[in-house]
Scaffold this active site. Structure first.
Site, PDB file in Angstrom:
ATOM      1  CG  LEU A   1       2.268  -7.870  -2.211  1.00 50.11           C
ATOM      2  CD1 LEU A   1       1.441  -6.612  -1.982  1.00 50.11           C
ATOM      3  CD2 LEU A   1       2.607  -8.022  -3.675  1.00 50.11           C
ATOM      4  N   GLY A   2       5.898  -8.808   0.558  1.00 51.90           N
ATOM      5  CA  GLY A   2       7.138  -8.432   1.225  1.00 51.90           C
ATOM      6  C   GLY A   2       7.085  -8.769   2.701  1.00 51.90           C
ATOM      7  CB  ALA A   3       8.744 -10.341   5.044  1.00 49.09           C
TER       8      ALA A   3
ATOM      9  CE  LYS B   1       3.152  -2.701   8.707  1.00 44.58           C
ATOM     10  NZ  LYS B   1       3.497  -1.269   8.857  1.00 44.58           N
TER      11      LYS B   1
ATOM     12  CG  ASP C   1      10.734   5.162   7.818  1.00 45.19           C
ATOM     13  OD1 ASP C   1      11.935   5.508   7.707  1.00 45.19           O
ATOM     14  OD2 ASP C   1      10.362   3.989   7.719  1.00 45.19           O
TER      15      ASP C   1
END
Length: 737
Positions: free
Chosen positions: A17-19, A39, A133
């Site tokens: 999905l993402g990095a 994750k 964040d």
């Protein structure tokens, strides 16, 4: 499946999905069909102790927060190889993806989404957690409305200095509050209120608070300067007042989340639209036909043909005759701070999104991706594909996809790297292939086997219990820095031991009964002992003299605990809990709220609430100064672990509600102690067991001699256990690996 990446725990990883700088996020499915986002820490960072602590803290924070605005924690293995956690998968686009593809949100929907996020943040803060964040990239517009993700920088409010050092910036610059930029450590909920305001400005206008600020340092200077106002150009008039207040320079001037929520709801419903209709419209932002391309299809069948493979590296051209081929200079290998940030959460399986923005909003230490090409599905080796030594489980993307843009490609498109084939290693020296003699290889293998065997023997010796004293202790406690162990015996004396040298430092005399519990003050200067005569005695650790006696005036066993701030002391005897101010023998309050005998007391993390637990597992919470009953407390950060006669350890919430249990002992559990995510228990089955309470599983065990372990203590600094039985006092260093 042909497109399966790998397996972690109960989850099949289906695609990337993402990095980001910390690791990778995969879409996964459990054996029962639950969809999750997994994750995984980067393999090259697993030895980074600070990152490991942050990852474990993220898991603990996710256990505390709850509600429809937070992706819930499903499972985790912080000690695994690789370490990973799984959270609820929320399909949809992030706010920055939506705005980049479709433009700013309509004012009513932006206000409604903000009100829903304010409600979710309030629940997070009630759990004692700050997100720190919050930004458009960390808000997903899901099927039930906006959802907060990525608690990797979140921190407990009462433990804010745990990871943050003076001068160290934590967060994303464009969405950091002035007090974060100044490096203040005593952060409050106001930092998240400011970040929510900045996120809503982006959602409503498509730009950050300080567009065109240049580099990160210039941006930080603008944020920290009270004379430089944020750019609110394009903010709708209806939203301007509440966003201006949320972005106030001083934290105290910002409104509370309850006020923010009510004001945003007023803006959202200004045209008379019902709240339920507004919620429906927000939920459909990324689920209408017009925005179908923003939502990845997670249930699509695997693509035809063989699984993707790592493309082969084409050979370098041969050097020209008579000289060395000029090889373009290769940039230095990327460090953990040079890795690209997480690309878009939507992987572009249906259609590409707009390019990621490249401004000073990039996270500190993680430059923004500058490759204008859309994020493409990663070519990840399948389970059957060969894996690299750095990636034994085949979970990381190919090396080519992990490089920052520009690394490894020459301007002309030909690959660059170390000279190969006939390329020259240095001027005038031809490259040659090194061939190791067979006997050298055999010798190296033998050395590795010897080293491995020596390591196993060393670990076994280290984990073997060592007896310190030959009398059975009735109570044990380590001091805060783990250097001194206090043990109480049937002879009504307290012995102080040097942990490293295992030598007796001194003895405290004067108890009037068998000691049931010992507790050090947070500064280690005072030791409290509770005996079966209903007394608590206080000892000065410098002079080793008794300084006070606190008497319940009942001949019953007692329990004792200091408050985390060191200003108060709580004790329990029979069905009564008392709280004293340290230095005074007059009780602040006396509490009789539980029907059964009190066997454990403690304070909340903020020292404002005292908690009591009875022998039947019932529990309660009270104001530490007034004794008023409480039914919730934002300062509580852990559960009760209650030993039982059935061989299990019950996990109960602070109010006594049963959450689960740990099973492993074959008989009644006699004693337990908890510190920093670890629980140690001793039972009548002649074993002492170590538990990872995050994963709720046993990780190590030792069999004790002759009889049950009746007292245990866990060092607050290192993984060291003290336990006692009829054979004496023992020290054991578990090996959770």
């Amino acid at each position: 499946m042909a497109d399966e990446v790998g397996q972690l725990g109960d989850y099949r990883l289906l695609r990337l999905l993402g990095a980001g700088g910390m690791g990778y996020v995969y879409f996964g499915v459990s054996s029962t069909g639950d969809r999750v986002a997994v994750k995984v820490i980067r393999q090259e960072l697993v030895s980074d102790e600070d990152l490991r602590r942050r990852f474990a803290a993220e898991i603990e924070n996710l256990k505390l927060v709850y509600g429809s605005r937070v992706a819930r924690l499903e499972d985790a293995d912080p000690l695994g190889d690789p370490a990973w956690l799984a959270v609820q998968y929320v399909p949809g686009a992030t706010v920055n993806q939506y705005v980049a593809a479709r433009g700013p949100l309509p004012v009513r929907l932006a206000a409604m989404a903000g009100a829903m996020l304010a409600d979710g943040l309030a629940r997070v803060h009630q759990a004692g957690v700050l997100h720190r964040d919050l930004k458009p990239q960390n808000v997903i517009l899901g099927p039930d409305g906006p959802v907060l993700i990525d608690f990797g920088l979140a921190v407990l409010t009462e433990q804010d200095s745990r990871f943050t050092q003076t001068g160290l910036l934590i967060g994303t610059p464009a969405y950091m509050s002035p007090e974060q930029v100044r490096g203040e450590r005593a952060l409050t909920a106001a930092v998240d209120i400011y970040a929510l305001g900045a996120t809503l400005v982006y959602a409503a206008t498509g730009h950050d608070l300080y567009p065109g600020a240049g580099g990160v340092h210039s941006l930080l200077l603008r944020i920290a300067d009270p004379q430089v106002a944020p750019d609110l150009a394009g903010v709708p008039d209806d939203l301007m007042p509440v966003l201006t207040d949320m972005l106030a320079h001083e934290p105290a001037a910002r409104p509370a989340l309850a006020t923010v929520r009510s004001r945003l709801l007023a803006v959202a419903g200004a045209d008379g639209t019902d709240v339920s209709e507004l919620r429906r419209q927000v939920a459909e932002l990324t689920y209408s036909a017009a925005t179908e391309l923003l939502v990845p299809r997670v249930d699509a069948p695997p693509p035809p043909g063989p699984p993707p493979t790592v493309p082969a590296q084409p050979p370098l051209p041969s050097p020209p005759p008579g000289g060395r081929r000029d090889v373009p200079a290769q940039p230095p290998p990327p460090t953990r701070h040079d890795l690209p940030p997480a690309p878009t959460r939507v992987d572009g399986a249906s259609a590409p999104l707009a390019p990621t923005r490249t401004d000073a909003a990039a996270e500190v230490g993680m430059p923004t991706r500058r490759d204008p090409s859309p994020v493409r599905p990663a070519a990840v080796p399948s389970v059957a594909s060969p894996t690299s030594p750095m990636d034994p489980r085949g979970l990381l993307p190919p090396e080519k996809d992990r490089r920052p843009p520009g690394v490894g490609d020459a301007p002309s498109g030909e690959p660059v790297g170390p000279p190969q084939g006939d390329a020259m290693l240095s001027e005038g020296t031809p490259a040659t292939r090194v061939r190791w003699p067979r006997r050298v290889l055999i010798a190296l293998c033998a050395l590795l086997l010897i080293a491995s065997a020596a390591n196993l023997i060393y670990r076994h010796q280290q984990s073997k219990p060592v007896r310190v004293y030959d009398k059975k202790p009735t109570a044990l406690a380590f001091n805060p820095d783990g250097t001194i162990l206090a043990s109480a015996d049937d002879d009504e004396m307290i012995r102080l031991w040097d942990v490293d040298g295992r030598k007796l430092l001194g003895t405290l005399f004067g108890q009037d009964g068998v000691i049931d519990e010992l507790s050090f003050s947070p500064d280690g200067d005072t030791l409290a002992s509770a005996n079966d005569s209903g007394q608590i005695k206080l000892w000065n650790m410098t002079t080793r003299q008794e300084t006070a006696t606190l008497d319940f005036k009942v001949a019953r066993s007692t329990t004792v605990s200091f408050s985390p701030d060191g200003t108060m002391l709580a004790g329990g005897a029979d069905t009564t809990i008392k709280v004293w101010k340290v230095g005074s023998t007059k009780a602040l309050t006396s509490i009789t709220g539980l029907a059964k005998v009190i066997n454990k007391v403690r304070f909340s993390g903020d020292s404002k609430t005292v908690l009591g637990r009875a022998e039947d597992g019932s529990a309660g919470m009270w104001d530490a100064r007034t004794g008023a009953r409480r039914y919730s407390s934002p300062g509580i950060a852990s559960s009760w672990y209650v030993p039982t006669s059935s061989g299990s350890v019950e996990i109960r919430d602070p109010g006594g509600g049963l959450l689960g249990e740990l099973r492993g002992h074959d008989g009644p559990v006699k004693a337990s102690d908890f510190h920093g995510g670890w629980l140690v228990t001793g039972g009548y089955d002649k074993t002492v067991r170590l538990w990872n309470v995050t994963l709720r599983r046993e990780v190590d065990m030792v069999t004790v001699y002759t009889w049950a372990a009746e007292s245990v203590a866990l060092s607050p600094k290192t993984l060291l256990v003290a336990y006692g039985n009829y054979k004496g006092l023992w020290l054991w260093r578990p090996d959770p690996a």
